[in-house]
Design an enzyme around this catalytic site. Structure first.
Site, PDB file in Angstrom:
ATOM      1  N   LYS A 246       2.687   1.061  -8.026  1.00 14.87           N
ATOM      2  CA  LYS A 246       2.107   0.855  -6.693  1.00 14.87           C
ATOM      3  C   LYS A 246       2.536   2.054  -5.853  1.00 14.87           C
ATOM      4  CE  LYS A 246       0.711  -1.297  -2.851  1.00 14.87           C
ATOM      5  NZ  LYS A 246       1.194  -2.603  -2.401  1.00 14.87           N
ATOM      6  N   VAL A 247       1.569   2.818  -5.363  1.00 14.07           N
ATOM      7  CA  VAL A 247       1.872   4.045  -4.617  1.00 14.07           C
ATOM      8  C   VAL A 247       1.056   4.098  -3.328  1.00 14.07           C
ATOM      9  CG1 VAL A 247       2.445   5.367  -6.703  1.00 14.07           C
ATOM     10  CG2 VAL A 247       0.091   5.397  -5.821  1.00 14.07           C
ATOM     11  N   SER A 248       1.364   5.092  -2.520  1.00  9.94           N
ATOM     12  CA  SER A 248       0.562   5.375  -1.325  1.00  9.94           C
ATOM     13  C   SER A 248      -0.731   6.063  -1.734  1.00  9.94           C
ATOM     14  CB  SER A 248       1.316   6.336  -0.407  1.00  9.94           C
ATOM     15  OG  SER A 248       2.512   5.799   0.033  1.00  9.94           O
TER      16      SER A 248
ATOM     17  N   HIS B 132       3.942  -2.853   7.683  1.00 10.04           N
ATOM     18  CA  HIS B 132       4.226  -4.171   7.131  1.00 10.04           C
ATOM     19  C   HIS B 132       4.758  -5.148   8.170  1.00 10.04           C
ATOM     20  CE1 HIS B 132       2.853  -2.916   3.387  1.00 10.04           C
ATOM     21  NE2 HIS B 132       3.969  -2.780   2.703  1.00 10.04           N
TER      22      HIS B 132
ATOM     23  N   THR C 125       0.663   6.794   3.147  1.00 10.04           N
ATOM     24  CA  THR C 125      -0.629   6.670   3.806  1.00 10.04           C
ATOM     25  C   THR C 125      -0.435   6.471   5.302  1.00 10.04           C
ATOM     26  OG1 THR C 125      -1.231   5.465   1.808  1.00 10.04           O
ATOM     27  CG2 THR C 125      -2.883   5.583   3.527  1.00 10.04           C
ATOM     28  N   ALA C 126       0.615   5.728   5.665  1.00 11.34           N
ATOM     29  CA  ALA C 126       0.918   5.530   7.088  1.00 11.34           C
ATOM     30  C   ALA C 126       1.111   6.879   7.780  1.00 11.34           C
ATOM     31  CB  ALA C 126       2.173   4.670   7.238  1.00 11.34           C
TER      32      ALA C 126
END
Length: 282
Positions: A57-59, A153, A109-110
């Site tokens: 699970k990655v950006s 989050h 991504t943020a």
């Protein structure tokens, strides 16, 4: 560990444990077994760049650097609406020109969404960017160690406890300017696994998502075990926000959002350009 077992790393956040609960615990018939490592997304991004493990699970922000060796799965990730990163400050209408901003990662991504927002709305740009662990950001803003913090989050639901103000919502800005959902986290797998194994994995992830939706209580022990003392109601909000139709299948809007984000980020010089078939699966 059998040769059929896939080594996977995802975060301890409720959306990931909810999505992978059935798959990780052998409740998806015909699915590959998983050997799970828990790691924050900054760690898994590095794993992708170093070619470690089989599934991560990655950006989305890391995709342009790794898609030669990794395939984007069409399911399992996090996209959505109304769930973007926030910029928090002590003062309600702070001016961020030349100011210090704490971020959880410069490969997230943020962070891309933040840089695109700043390019549009902060004349002359922000000042120093300070990378710090996610859980330290809100206290650092509260205590005046930095001028602002970029959070993701569950901080959406808890920042008022720190006496902080929401200066801007990166997701709102993205949705307003593009009309597309917000791409946050992606599931990728090694291309060297081969097309049949990748397709089988994607089917298994989809089945795991559906199993969690069909019986949400079944995943609760796994979710709460890893939710870092989170209130169960906050965990439920978190899952409701980040596990949605795009988790089951990216679909046309999901792919458009990912390509849109990475194309715009490349135009700003933040990431390398994507090739035309980079997002193809398997």
């Amino acid at each position: 560990m059998s040769a059929d077992t896939l080594q996977i790393a995802y975060s301890p956040c409720p959306n990931d444990t909810f999505v992978f609960d059935a798959l990780a615990h052998g409740r998806v018939p015909g699915a590959p077994a998983l050997d799970v490592t828990f790691a924050d997304i900054d760690i898994t991004n590095g794993m992708a760049e170093r070619g470690e493990l089989d599934v991560l699970k990655v950006s989305y922000a890391v995709l342009p650097y790794v898609l030669d060796d990794w395939a984007l799965l069409p399911c399992g990730g996090a996209l959505g609406r109304g769930c973007g990163p926030l910029v928090l400050t002590r003062e309600a209408d702070a001016d961020l020109r030349g100011r210090t901003v704490a971020v959880p990662s410069e490969t997230s991504t943020a962070y891309l969404l933040f840089r695109l927002w700043a390019a549009d709305t902060v004349p002359g740009g922000v000042g120093e960017i300070v990378v710090m662990p996610f859980h330290e950001i809100m206290p650092a803003v509260r205590d005046g160690k930095v001028d602002a913090g970029l959070v993701i989050h569950e901080a959406r639901f808890t920042y008022q406890n720190y006496g902080l103000h929401k200066l801007a919502d990166m997701g709102e800005h993205w949705e307003h300017t593009t009309g597309l959902p917000i791409p946050l986290g992606a599931i990728i797998a090694r291309r060297s696994l081969g097309a049949p194994a990748l397709t089988r994995l994607a089917d298994a992830v989809r089945a795991s998502v559906r199993a969690a939706w069909d019986d949400p209580e079944a995943s609760r022990p796994y979710v709460m075990e890893h939710a870092q003392e989170m209130d169960p109601a906050v965990a439920d909000q978190h899952i409701g926000l980040y596990v949605n139709e795009f988790t089951a299948d990216l679909g046309e809007d999901g792919y458009a959002a990912i390509r849109g984000l990475l194309t715009r980020a490349a135009a700003e010089g933040l990431v390398p350009a994507l090739g035309p078939d980079a997002l193809a699966f398997p």
